[in-house]
Design a protein around this motif. Structure first.
Motif: not given
Length: 351
Positions: A94-97, A262-271
Protein backbone atom coordinates in the motif's frame (compact mmCIF):
# COMPACT_ATOMS: atom_id res chain seq x y z
CA UNK A 1 22.54 -11.29 23.06
CA UNK A 2 23.40 -12.72 19.62
CA UNK A 3 24.35 -10.25 16.86
CA UNK A 4 23.46 -11.39 13.34
CA UNK A 5 24.51 -9.79 10.07
CA UNK A 6 21.50 -8.01 8.56
CA UNK A 7 21.38 -9.84 5.22
CA UNK A 8 21.88 -13.23 6.88
CA UNK A 9 19.14 -12.59 9.42
CA UNK A 10 16.77 -11.37 6.69
CA UNK A 11 17.46 -14.47 4.57
CA UNK A 12 16.93 -16.68 7.62
CA UNK A 13 13.57 -15.06 8.41
CA UNK A 14 12.49 -15.25 4.78
CA UNK A 15 13.48 -18.91 4.52
CA UNK A 16 11.58 -19.77 7.68
CA UNK A 17 8.43 -18.12 6.41
CA UNK A 18 8.62 -19.71 2.95
CA UNK A 19 9.35 -23.13 4.47
CA UNK A 20 6.20 -22.67 6.55
CA UNK A 21 4.26 -22.02 3.35
CA UNK A 22 4.22 -18.24 2.83
CA UNK A 23 4.56 -17.02 -0.75
CA UNK A 24 8.01 -15.69 -1.61
CA UNK A 25 7.06 -12.04 -2.17
CA UNK A 26 5.14 -11.88 1.09
CA UNK A 27 7.93 -13.64 3.00
CA UNK A 28 10.50 -11.20 1.59
CA UNK A 29 8.51 -8.13 2.66
CA UNK A 30 7.70 -9.58 6.09
CA UNK A 31 11.31 -10.58 6.79
CA UNK A 32 12.57 -7.12 5.84
CA UNK A 33 10.14 -5.35 8.18
CA UNK A 34 10.80 -7.75 11.08
CA UNK A 35 14.56 -7.25 10.81
CA UNK A 36 14.12 -3.49 10.50
CA UNK A 37 12.11 -3.62 13.72
CA UNK A 38 15.00 -5.29 15.53
CA UNK A 39 17.49 -2.84 14.03
CA UNK A 40 15.66 0.20 15.41
CA UNK A 41 15.09 -1.30 18.85
CA UNK A 42 11.56 -2.75 18.62
CA UNK A 43 12.66 -6.21 19.69
CA UNK A 44 9.13 -7.26 20.70
CA UNK A 45 8.07 -6.69 17.09
CA UNK A 46 11.13 -8.08 15.34
CA UNK A 47 12.17 -11.61 14.38
CA UNK A 48 10.96 -12.87 17.75
CA UNK A 49 7.52 -12.82 16.09
CA UNK A 50 8.59 -15.50 13.61
CA UNK A 51 7.62 -18.30 15.98
CA UNK A 52 4.07 -16.96 16.20
CA UNK A 53 3.90 -16.32 12.45
CA UNK A 54 4.95 -19.89 11.70
CA UNK A 55 2.28 -21.19 14.07
CA UNK A 56 -0.30 -18.92 12.42
CA UNK A 57 0.69 -20.15 8.96
CA UNK A 58 0.35 -23.73 10.12
CA UNK A 59 -3.06 -23.25 11.73
CA UNK A 60 -4.38 -21.15 8.83
CA UNK A 61 -5.08 -17.92 10.73
CA UNK A 62 -2.35 -16.21 8.64
CA UNK A 63 -3.01 -16.61 4.91
CA UNK A 64 -0.08 -18.12 3.05
CA UNK A 65 -0.89 -16.89 -0.45
CA UNK A 66 -3.27 -14.90 -2.58
CA UNK A 67 -3.96 -11.23 -3.12
CA UNK A 68 -5.91 -8.44 -1.48
CA UNK A 69 -9.33 -7.41 -2.76
CA UNK A 70 -9.69 -3.86 -4.05
CA UNK A 71 -12.86 -2.61 -2.38
CA UNK A 72 -12.63 0.90 -3.83
CA UNK A 73 -10.03 2.91 -5.72
CA UNK A 74 -10.37 6.59 -6.65
CA UNK A 75 -6.69 7.22 -7.35
CA UNK A 76 -5.99 9.54 -4.43
CA UNK A 77 -7.70 7.12 -2.05
CA UNK A 78 -8.15 3.35 -2.00
CA UNK A 79 -9.55 0.63 0.23
CA UNK A 80 -8.37 -2.97 0.37
CA UNK A 81 -9.57 -6.13 2.06
CA UNK A 82 -6.40 -7.83 3.19
CA UNK A 83 -7.86 -11.35 3.32
CA UNK A 84 -5.77 -12.20 6.44
CA UNK A 85 -2.56 -11.83 4.44
CA UNK A 86 0.67 -10.72 6.17
CA UNK A 87 0.32 -7.18 7.49
CA UNK A 88 3.93 -6.30 6.67
CA UNK A 89 3.36 -7.18 3.02
CA UNK A 90 0.00 -5.39 2.83
CA UNK A 91 1.33 -2.16 4.35
CA UNK A 92 4.48 -2.29 2.21
CA UNK A 93 2.42 -2.77 -0.96
CA UNK A 94 0.00 0.00 0.00
CA UNK A 95 2.83 2.41 0.79
CA UNK A 96 4.54 1.63 -2.51
CA UNK A 97 1.33 2.36 -4.39
CA UNK A 98 0.75 5.54 -2.40
CA UNK A 99 4.31 6.73 -3.08
CA UNK A 100 3.91 6.02 -6.80
CA UNK A 101 0.66 8.01 -6.94
CA UNK A 102 1.49 10.91 -4.63
CA UNK A 103 3.39 12.80 -7.32
CA UNK A 104 0.09 13.13 -9.18
CA UNK A 105 -2.27 13.75 -6.28
CA UNK A 106 -0.14 15.35 -3.57
CA UNK A 107 -1.83 13.32 -0.83
CA UNK A 108 -2.75 9.63 -1.09
CA UNK A 109 -4.82 7.93 1.60
CA UNK A 110 -5.62 4.26 2.09
CA UNK A 111 -7.57 2.06 4.48
CA UNK A 112 -7.06 -1.70 4.76
CA UNK A 113 -9.27 -4.17 6.60
CA UNK A 114 -8.58 -7.78 7.54
CA UNK A 115 -4.79 -7.46 7.90
CA UNK A 116 -2.82 -9.98 9.83
CA UNK A 117 -0.22 -8.57 12.25
CA UNK A 118 1.35 -5.34 10.98
CA UNK A 119 4.66 -5.40 12.93
CA UNK A 120 6.33 -2.23 14.28
CA UNK A 121 4.85 0.74 12.45
CA UNK A 122 8.05 2.78 12.67
CA UNK A 123 9.80 0.03 10.66
CA UNK A 124 7.87 1.22 7.58
CA UNK A 125 8.81 4.88 7.85
CA UNK A 126 12.23 5.05 6.18
CA UNK A 127 11.05 3.52 2.90
CA UNK A 128 8.88 6.64 2.54
CA UNK A 129 10.92 9.42 4.18
CA UNK A 130 14.01 8.52 2.12
CA UNK A 131 11.94 9.54 -0.91
CA UNK A 132 11.36 12.98 0.58
CA UNK A 133 7.77 12.14 1.54
CA UNK A 134 5.74 12.31 4.74
CA UNK A 135 3.98 9.18 6.02
CA UNK A 136 1.53 8.31 8.76
CA UNK A 137 0.09 4.91 9.71
CA UNK A 138 -2.29 3.82 12.46
CA UNK A 139 -3.64 0.38 13.31
CA UNK A 140 -6.33 -1.11 15.53
CA UNK A 141 -7.66 -4.60 16.23
CA UNK A 142 -11.48 -4.54 16.25
CA UNK A 143 -11.88 -8.11 17.46
CA UNK A 144 -9.77 -7.53 20.59
CA UNK A 145 -10.39 -5.52 23.76
CA UNK A 146 -7.67 -4.36 26.15
CA UNK A 147 -8.43 -0.73 27.08
CA UNK A 148 -11.60 0.67 28.63
CA UNK A 149 -12.99 4.01 27.42
CA UNK A 150 -11.93 6.77 29.83
CA UNK A 151 -14.08 6.56 32.93
CA UNK A 152 -15.22 3.00 32.19
CA UNK A 153 -14.19 -0.41 33.47
CA UNK A 154 -14.96 -2.86 30.66
CA UNK A 155 -12.21 -3.49 28.09
CA UNK A 156 -13.30 -2.28 24.66
CA UNK A 157 -10.41 -0.71 22.70
CA UNK A 158 -6.86 -1.79 21.85
CA UNK A 159 -3.60 0.18 22.35
CA UNK A 160 -4.04 1.51 18.78
CA UNK A 161 -0.50 2.46 17.73
CA UNK A 162 0.09 5.42 15.44
CA UNK A 163 3.30 6.38 13.68
CA UNK A 164 4.49 9.25 11.49
CA UNK A 165 7.69 9.86 9.57
CA UNK A 166 9.01 13.25 8.44
CA UNK A 167 12.04 13.83 6.21
CA UNK A 168 14.90 16.09 7.27
CA UNK A 169 18.26 16.68 5.63
CA UNK A 170 19.66 13.99 7.98
CA UNK A 171 17.87 11.27 9.95
CA UNK A 172 14.08 11.34 9.69
CA UNK A 173 11.81 12.28 12.57
CA UNK A 174 10.04 9.04 13.51
CA UNK A 175 7.11 9.15 15.93
CA UNK A 176 5.64 5.84 17.08
CA UNK A 177 3.27 5.89 20.05
CA UNK A 178 0.17 4.15 21.34
CA UNK A 179 -3.07 5.53 22.69
CA UNK A 180 -2.54 3.50 25.87
CA UNK A 181 0.24 3.93 28.44
CA UNK A 182 1.63 0.47 27.80
CA UNK A 183 1.26 -2.22 25.17
CA UNK A 184 -0.33 -5.65 25.11
CA UNK A 185 3.05 -7.31 24.55
CA UNK A 186 4.68 -5.58 27.52
CA UNK A 187 1.69 -6.36 29.73
CA UNK A 188 1.78 -10.05 28.81
CA UNK A 189 5.57 -10.25 29.14
CA UNK A 190 5.63 -8.68 32.61
CA UNK A 191 2.69 -10.79 33.77
CA UNK A 192 4.39 -13.99 32.62
CA UNK A 193 7.60 -13.00 34.44
CA UNK A 194 5.72 -12.10 37.63
CA UNK A 195 6.91 -8.50 37.41
CA UNK A 196 5.11 -5.19 37.96
CA UNK A 197 4.64 -2.08 35.86
CA UNK A 198 6.93 0.81 36.87
CA UNK A 199 3.79 2.71 37.88
CA UNK A 200 0.03 2.15 38.02
CA UNK A 201 -0.47 1.69 34.28
CA UNK A 202 -3.57 -0.48 34.51
CA UNK A 203 -6.95 -0.68 36.17
CA UNK A 204 -8.50 -3.56 38.04
CA UNK A 205 -11.83 -4.93 36.87
CA UNK A 206 -13.51 -2.55 39.33
CA UNK A 207 -11.58 0.44 37.93
CA UNK A 208 -8.90 0.90 40.60
CA UNK A 209 -5.36 1.85 39.49
CA UNK A 210 -2.82 -0.99 39.75
CA UNK A 211 0.78 -1.77 38.84
CA UNK A 212 0.06 -5.50 38.52
CA UNK A 213 -0.19 -6.60 34.86
CA UNK A 214 -1.88 -9.84 35.94
CA UNK A 215 -4.94 -7.81 36.80
CA UNK A 216 -5.25 -7.32 33.03
CA UNK A 217 -4.15 -10.73 31.79
CA UNK A 218 -5.94 -12.84 34.41
CA UNK A 219 -8.62 -10.86 36.23
CA UNK A 220 -10.50 -8.77 33.69
CA UNK A 221 -8.70 -5.47 34.25
CA UNK A 222 -7.73 -2.99 31.56
CA UNK A 223 -4.71 -1.05 30.39
CA UNK A 224 -4.97 2.69 31.03
CA UNK A 225 -5.29 5.10 28.13
CA UNK A 226 -2.43 7.53 27.60
CA UNK A 227 -2.67 10.20 30.30
CA UNK A 228 -3.59 7.77 33.05
CA UNK A 229 -6.26 8.19 35.67
CA UNK A 230 -6.27 12.00 35.62
CA UNK A 231 -5.73 12.81 31.93
CA UNK A 232 -6.77 9.59 30.20
CA UNK A 233 -9.39 11.41 28.15
CA UNK A 234 -6.49 12.43 25.88
CA UNK A 235 -5.45 8.86 25.11
CA UNK A 236 -9.10 7.89 24.79
CA UNK A 237 -9.56 10.58 22.15
CA UNK A 238 -6.50 9.41 20.22
CA UNK A 239 -7.74 5.82 20.34
CA UNK A 240 -11.07 6.87 18.85
CA UNK A 241 -9.30 8.69 16.00
CA UNK A 242 -7.32 5.54 15.17
CA UNK A 243 -10.36 3.27 15.36
CA UNK A 244 -12.61 5.46 13.23
CA UNK A 245 -10.01 6.16 10.53
CA UNK A 246 -8.92 2.54 10.16
CA UNK A 247 -12.18 0.73 10.90
CA UNK A 248 -14.68 3.30 9.72
CA UNK A 249 -13.00 4.05 6.39
CA UNK A 250 -12.24 0.38 5.65
CA UNK A 251 -15.75 -0.74 6.56
CA UNK A 252 -14.56 -3.36 9.05
CA UNK A 253 -14.68 -2.57 12.76
CA UNK A 254 -16.20 -3.36 16.09
CA UNK A 255 -19.71 -3.23 14.66
CA UNK A 256 -19.10 -6.20 12.36
CA UNK A 257 -15.79 -7.87 13.31
CA UNK A 258 -16.14 -11.56 14.22
CA UNK A 259 -14.98 -12.35 17.74
CA UNK A 260 -11.77 -14.28 18.24
CA UNK A 261 -10.34 -13.65 14.75
CA UNK A 262 -7.01 -11.83 14.53
CA UNK A 263 -7.75 -9.11 12.00
CA UNK A 264 -6.31 -5.60 12.12
CA UNK A 265 -7.64 -2.48 10.41
CA UNK A 266 -5.13 0.07 9.12
CA UNK A 267 -5.12 3.67 7.93
CA UNK A 268 -2.19 5.18 6.05
CA UNK A 269 -1.41 8.40 4.28
CA UNK A 270 1.52 9.65 2.19
CA UNK A 271 2.05 13.39 1.62
CA UNK A 272 4.34 14.99 -0.96
CA UNK A 273 5.79 18.28 0.34
CA UNK A 274 6.40 19.37 -3.26
CA UNK A 275 2.64 19.84 -3.62
CA UNK A 276 2.77 22.39 -0.83
CA UNK A 277 5.63 24.85 -0.23
CA UNK A 278 8.19 22.34 -1.55
CA UNK A 279 10.56 19.77 -0.03
CA UNK A 280 13.33 22.30 0.56
CA UNK A 281 10.93 24.55 2.44
CA UNK A 282 9.71 21.60 4.48
CA UNK A 283 13.17 20.35 5.44
CA UNK A 284 14.21 23.89 6.35
CA UNK A 285 11.46 23.77 8.97
CA UNK A 286 12.06 20.17 10.07
CA UNK A 287 15.83 20.79 10.35
CA UNK A 288 15.33 23.97 12.35
CA UNK A 289 12.80 22.35 14.68
CA UNK A 290 15.01 19.31 15.22
CA UNK A 291 18.03 21.45 16.07
CA UNK A 292 16.00 23.73 18.35
CA UNK A 293 14.68 20.73 20.28
CA UNK A 294 18.05 18.99 20.59
CA UNK A 295 19.78 22.16 21.82
CA UNK A 296 17.06 22.97 24.32
CA UNK A 297 18.58 23.04 27.86
CA UNK A 298 17.90 19.63 29.42
CA UNK A 299 15.92 19.27 32.63
CA UNK A 300 17.73 18.15 35.77
CA UNK A 301 16.07 14.72 35.64
CA UNK A 302 17.02 14.19 31.99
CA UNK A 303 20.18 12.10 31.76
CA UNK A 304 21.58 13.67 28.61
CA UNK A 305 20.50 16.11 25.90
CA UNK A 306 17.01 16.37 24.47
CA UNK A 307 16.41 13.76 21.77
CA UNK A 308 14.11 13.95 18.79
CA UNK A 309 11.78 11.01 18.13
CA UNK A 310 13.79 8.72 15.87
CA UNK A 311 17.24 9.66 17.18
CA UNK A 312 17.59 6.47 19.20
CA UNK A 313 16.26 4.35 16.33
CA UNK A 314 18.75 5.91 13.90
CA UNK A 315 21.65 5.32 16.29
CA UNK A 316 20.68 1.70 16.91
CA UNK A 317 20.20 1.15 13.19
CA UNK A 318 23.72 2.37 12.38
CA UNK A 319 25.20 0.12 15.05
CA UNK A 320 23.21 -2.86 13.78
CA UNK A 321 24.39 -2.29 10.22
CA UNK A 322 28.00 -2.22 11.40
CA UNK A 323 28.07 -4.82 14.16
CA UNK A 324 25.02 -7.01 13.57
CA UNK A 325 21.34 -7.05 14.46
CA UNK A 326 20.66 -7.94 18.11
CA UNK A 327 18.23 -10.76 18.82
CA UNK A 328 17.16 -11.68 22.35
CA UNK A 329 18.61 -14.88 23.81
CA UNK A 330 15.22 -16.47 24.52
CA UNK A 331 13.88 -15.59 21.09
CA UNK A 332 17.03 -16.91 19.38
CA UNK A 333 16.82 -20.23 21.22
CA UNK A 334 13.17 -20.62 20.21
CA UNK A 335 13.98 -19.73 16.59
CA UNK A 336 16.79 -22.26 16.64
CA UNK A 337 14.32 -25.00 17.57
CA UNK A 338 11.94 -23.85 14.84
CA UNK A 339 14.78 -23.84 12.32
CA UNK A 340 15.71 -27.41 13.19
CA UNK A 341 12.11 -28.54 12.84
CA UNK A 342 11.80 -26.81 9.44
CA UNK A 343 15.29 -27.94 8.35
CA UNK A 344 16.69 -24.42 7.89
CA UNK A 345 20.31 -23.42 8.37
CA UNK A 346 20.88 -21.07 11.29
CA UNK A 347 23.02 -18.01 10.45
CA UNK A 348 26.32 -17.53 12.22
CA UNK A 349 26.53 -15.14 15.14
CA UNK A 350 28.86 -12.14 15.19
CA UNK A 351 29.01 -11.99 18.96
Amino acid sequence: MPLIERAALTDFAQNMLTRAGMEADKAKATAAILVEGDMIGHETHGVSLLHWYVEALEDGSLAKSGDYEVVNDRGAAFVWDGKSLPGAWLLSEALDQACDRVGQYGVVTAAIRNCHHTCALSAFMRQVTERGLIVQISVSHPAASRVAPYGGTKPLLTPNPMAAGFPTSADPILIDVSASITTTTMTQTLAKAGQKFPEAWALTASGEPTDDPREVTEHGGTMMPLGGQLKGHKGFGLALIVELLGQGLSGKGRANAPAGIFSQSAFLQVIDPEFFAGLDAFTAQSDFLSDACRTNPPAAWNNGPVRMPGDSAARKRRVALEKGVPVGDVAWEKLGRDAQRLDIDIPSVFA
